[in-house]
Design a protein around this motif. Structure first.
Motif, PDB file in Angstrom:
ATOM      1  N   ASP A   6       0.838  -1.202   0.000  1.00 44.83           N
ATOM      2  CA  ASP A   6       0.000   0.000   0.000  1.00 44.83           C
ATOM      3  C   ASP A   6       0.873   1.253   0.000  1.00 44.83           C
ATOM      4  OD1 ASP A   6      -2.692  -1.008  -0.048  1.00 44.83           O
ATOM      5  OD2 ASP A   6      -2.377  -1.694   2.012  1.00 44.83           O
ATOM      6  N   TRP A  89      -6.399  -4.666  -7.533  1.00 46.27           N
ATOM      7  CA  TRP A  89      -5.595  -4.392  -6.346  1.00 46.27           C
ATOM      8  C   TRP A  89      -6.121  -5.192  -5.152  1.00 46.27           C
ATOM      9  CZ3 TRP A  89      -0.996  -2.899  -5.252  1.00 46.27           C
ATOM     10  CH2 TRP A  89      -0.668  -2.426  -3.993  1.00 46.27           C
ATOM     11  N   LYS A  93      -4.047  -8.019  -3.096  1.00 48.01           N
ATOM     12  CA  LYS A  93      -3.798  -7.871  -1.664  1.00 48.01           C
ATOM     13  C   LYS A  93      -4.319  -9.078  -0.887  1.00 48.01           C
ATOM     14  CE  LYS A  93      -4.702  -4.085   0.412  1.00 48.01           C
ATOM     15  NZ  LYS A  93      -5.226  -2.821   0.903  1.00 48.01           N
TER      16      LYS A  93
END
Length: 123
Positions: A6, A89, A93
Motif C-alpha cells: 500500500d 488491487w 492484496k
C-alpha cells in the motif's frame, strides 16, 4: 522491515501527481519507512531516485538520507496503472495476505494484469 505494498502504491501515486518530497509527506509512515521503500523501489526500477546517506549530527548512529532527483519509471507507471484498478488491487492484496506476505513483486503485478485482462475480456 517488511514491504508495504500500500505504501509502494501511495509513493508511486504521489510521484505521479507531482509530489517530489514524498519522504516528508506521507501520513502514518515514518521517514525511515518511506526511504526504505524508495530504496527497494529504486532497486526494482519502479522509481528513478537519487538517495544519498549523510551524517546525522544529532544521533551519529542513526542514518539520515537526502533524496535528490526522483521520478517514476515506465515500470512504475505500469505498476501504478494496474494497482489503481480497485478490483485487481483488492484481489492481489487478498492473495498476498493468504500467502503470508511472501509474494514476489513480479507475481503481484502479473496477477493484477491477468485480472485486468480477464475483466476486459482479453483472456
Amino acid at each position: 522491515m517488511e514491504r508495504d505494498m500500500d505504501l509502494v502504491k501511495e509513493i508511486l501515486a504521489q510521484l505521479r501527481d507531482g509530489n517530489y518530497h514524498v519522504e516528508e509527506e506521507i501520513e502514518r509512515h515514518s521517514e525511515e519507512e518511506i526511504i526504505y521503500h524508495l530504496k527497494i523501489m529504486e532497486e526494482n526500477d519502479l522509481v528513478d531516485a537519487e538517495l544519498n546517506e549523510v551524517a546525522h549530527t544529532e544521533e551519529p548512529r542513526k542514518r539520515k538520507w537526502v533524496v535528490g532527483k526522483i521520478g517514476l519509471t515506465w515500470k512504475g507507471h505500469e505498476f501504478l496503472d494496474a494497482a489503481e484498478n480497485a478490483s485487481a488491487w483488492q484481489q492481489a492484496k487478498e492473495f498476498v495476505q493468504e500467502q503470508g506476505s511472501n509474494v514476489p513483486f513480479a507475481v503481484l503485478q502479473k496477477m493484477m494484469m491477468a485480472y485486468i485482462k480477464q475483466e476486459a475480456g482479453l483472456s
